[in-house]
Scaffold this motif. Sequence first.
Motif, short mmCIF file in Angstrom:
data_model
loop_
_atom_site.label_atom_id
_atom_site.label_comp_id
_atom_site.label_asym_id
_atom_site.label_seq_id
_atom_site.Cartn_x
_atom_site.Cartn_y
_atom_site.Cartn_z
N PRO A 170 -18.67 4.73 10.28
CA PRO A 170 -17.52 5.51 10.75
C PRO A 170 -17.48 5.99 12.18
O PRO A 170 -16.39 6.08 12.61
CB PRO A 170 -17.52 6.80 9.72
CG PRO A 170 -18.54 6.07 8.43
CD PRO A 170 -19.43 5.29 8.99
N ALA A 171 -18.41 6.27 12.61
CA ALA A 171 -18.57 6.71 14.17
C ALA A 171 -18.06 5.51 15.00
O ALA A 171 -17.36 5.70 16.11
CB ALA A 171 -19.89 7.39 14.69
N SER A 172 -18.60 4.39 14.97
CA SER A 172 -18.42 3.40 15.79
C SER A 172 -16.83 2.81 15.44
O SER A 172 -16.32 2.44 16.51
CB SER A 172 -19.24 2.33 15.66
OG SER A 172 -19.22 1.56 14.42
N GLU A 211 -19.54 5.99 0.24
CA GLU A 211 -19.12 4.76 1.04
C GLU A 211 -17.50 4.59 0.75
O GLU A 211 -16.79 4.14 1.63
CB GLU A 211 -19.84 3.37 0.77
CG GLU A 211 -19.91 2.97 -0.77
CD GLU A 211 -20.73 1.90 -0.76
OE1 GLU A 211 -21.66 1.43 -0.07
OE2 GLU A 211 -20.64 1.20 -2.13
N ALA A 212 -17.02 4.64 -0.47
CA ALA A 212 -15.71 4.37 -0.75
C ALA A 212 -14.81 5.43 0.12
O ALA A 212 -13.84 5.04 0.73
CB ALA A 212 -15.57 4.43 -2.16
N ALA A 213 -15.48 6.63 0.04
CA ALA A 213 -14.72 7.71 0.56
C ALA A 213 -14.64 7.74 2.15
O ALA A 213 -13.61 7.80 2.80
CB ALA A 213 -15.34 9.04 0.22
N ALA A 214 -15.50 6.91 2.38
CA ALA A 214 -15.76 6.87 4.08
C ALA A 214 -14.83 5.96 4.51
O ALA A 214 -14.28 5.87 5.56
CB ALA A 214 -17.45 6.38 4.35
N HIS A 215 -14.82 4.85 3.72
CA HIS A 215 -13.78 3.68 4.17
C HIS A 215 -12.23 4.23 4.11
O HIS A 215 -11.46 4.09 4.71
CB HIS A 215 -13.81 2.49 3.12
CG HIS A 215 -15.11 1.63 3.41
ND1 HIS A 215 -16.22 2.05 3.15
CD2 HIS A 215 -15.13 0.37 3.88
CE1 HIS A 215 -17.13 1.05 3.68
NE2 HIS A 215 -16.52 0.19 4.22
N ALA A 216 -11.93 4.99 3.01
CA ALA A 216 -10.54 5.28 2.66
C ALA A 216 -10.22 6.53 3.99
O ALA A 216 -8.91 6.56 4.19
CB ALA A 216 -10.54 6.13 1.41
N GLU A 242 -5.93 0.36 0.24
CA GLU A 242 -5.06 1.36 -0.65
C GLU A 242 -4.53 2.35 -0.09
O GLU A 242 -3.45 3.20 -0.56
CB GLU A 242 -5.56 1.44 -2.15
CG GLU A 242 -5.94 0.01 -2.80
CD GLU A 242 -6.82 0.30 -3.93
OE1 GLU A 242 -7.61 1.20 -3.92
OE2 GLU A 242 -7.00 -0.90 -4.73
N ALA A 243 -5.34 3.00 0.77
CA ALA A 243 -5.13 4.46 1.51
C ALA A 243 -4.16 4.32 2.56
O ALA A 243 -3.49 5.29 3.18
CB ALA A 243 -6.21 5.04 1.95
N LEU A 244 -3.81 3.06 3.16
CA LEU A 244 -2.83 2.98 4.23
C LEU A 244 -1.65 3.21 3.83
O LEU A 244 -1.22 2.55 2.66
CB LEU A 244 -2.99 1.58 4.81
CG LEU A 244 -4.37 1.35 5.58
CD1 LEU A 244 -4.60 -0.26 5.86
CD2 LEU A 244 -4.36 2.05 6.90
N PRO A 245 -0.84 3.56 4.92
CA PRO A 245 0.86 3.63 4.42
C PRO A 245 1.39 2.35 4.42
O PRO A 245 0.91 1.16 5.05
CB PRO A 245 1.20 4.42 5.63
CG PRO A 245 0.40 4.16 6.69
CD PRO A 245 -0.86 4.13 6.01
N PRO A 246 2.46 2.16 3.58
CA PRO A 246 2.97 0.72 3.44
C PRO A 246 3.38 0.01 4.64
O PRO A 246 3.03 -1.15 4.72
CB PRO A 246 4.10 0.85 2.36
CG PRO A 246 3.84 2.35 1.62
CD PRO A 246 3.09 2.87 2.75
N GLU A 247 3.93 0.69 5.34
CA GLU A 247 4.20 -0.17 6.79
C GLU A 247 3.25 -0.47 7.78
O GLU A 247 3.47 -1.19 8.70
CB GLU A 247 5.12 0.71 7.67
CG GLU A 247 4.61 1.98 8.25
CD GLU A 247 4.35 3.38 7.32
OE1 GLU A 247 4.14 4.17 7.98
OE2 GLU A 247 4.63 3.22 5.97
N ARG A 248 1.88 -0.05 7.22
CA ARG A 248 0.82 -0.56 8.30
C ARG A 248 -0.04 -1.31 7.42
O ARG A 248 -0.93 -1.96 7.85
CB ARG A 248 -0.01 0.78 8.67
CG ARG A 248 -0.97 0.53 9.95
CD ARG A 248 -1.05 1.85 10.54
NE ARG A 248 -0.10 2.61 10.99
CZ ARG A 248 0.12 3.79 10.85
NH1 ARG A 248 -0.34 4.36 10.20
NH2 ARG A 248 1.23 4.32 11.58
N ARG A 249 0.06 -1.46 6.26
CA ARG A 249 -1.02 -2.19 5.06
C ARG A 249 -0.63 -3.73 5.37
O ARG A 249 0.25 -4.20 5.15
CB ARG A 249 -0.70 -1.69 3.67
CG ARG A 249 -1.55 -2.28 3.05
CD ARG A 249 -1.48 -1.94 1.33
NE ARG A 249 -1.42 -0.36 1.24
CZ ARG A 249 -0.50 0.05 0.57
NH1 ARG A 249 0.64 -0.34 0.07
NH2 ARG A 249 -0.47 1.55 0.54
#
Length: 297
Positions: A170-172, A211-216, A242-249
């Motif tokens: 997450p940091a990098s 890990e899942a929450a860190a990715h989202a 799945e967490a990205l807005p549709p226009e960026r996904r």
Amino acid sequence: AAVHMAHFRDETEIAFAKAEIFEGLEPGGTAILPRDNPHYDRLARRARRCGVRRILRFGATPRAHGRLLDASVGPGGTMVTARLMGRRVLYKIGAPGRHLAMNSLGALLAVGAVGGDIARAAMALGSWTAPDGRGARWSITLQPPFAGGSPDPAIDGTIELIDESYNANPASMGAAFDVLAATAPVDGVGRVRRGRRIAILGDMLELGPDEAAAHAALAAHPAMRSFDQVHCVGPLMKTLHEALPPERRGKWAKTSQKLAPELHRLLDAGDVVMVKGSLGARMARVVDGIKRLGAAR
């Protein structure tokens, strides 16, 4: 930071593991520590117990021996203004990134600690470039007919590639996002051109139960607002997809091997694209696939 959490209970345990390096110092040695890090006091205590005589600090705080005053990030590198051992220094790093500016302070303090010339070392950083997998940059001249095939003169037939495929946490990821956000699509002579900022992201491994929450959570990074599309690779990165807005996904693929054949449809002339993921996600396959779209230099 909170990386490799699959092997530690919390960030404090990581700090203790990092502090094991002090055990290799000869008595009376020097330790160089990041003063802004929340675990600084813990690291400093451990260093002194190991016989460290002198602690040099770097960071943005006034209490640092190497203090970052300003870091101006541009496509050709990073201009740094710092105060090192009481002396104001201005120098350039041959790669973009505020995190590189901060790391350079630790390196220059190390030069001073062994009696080297800090000013000469700072000048040498201007010719330093990021290695493969850790920020190396490539200009890919696309072979005709390239994707899109636009005759628009504002698009010059190249893709700029930022290779961050060796490591990810997450940091990098946040640091790399900031670099991509600061990189405007430009042509070969530095003119701003039309094009997109695209991220192709692979799984971050060894993050433990969260890990899942860190990715989202990457979807909420401020730099994401400047990206046009984000393509995701791996089962963990599906949560970000799945967490990205549709226009960026963008596209999701289970593996980098499955994504690589799609690159000619996902990228176009004028784009600047960053590829990043943990080594185990094998994102170097994507980097190689982009290079094969044309002539890389």
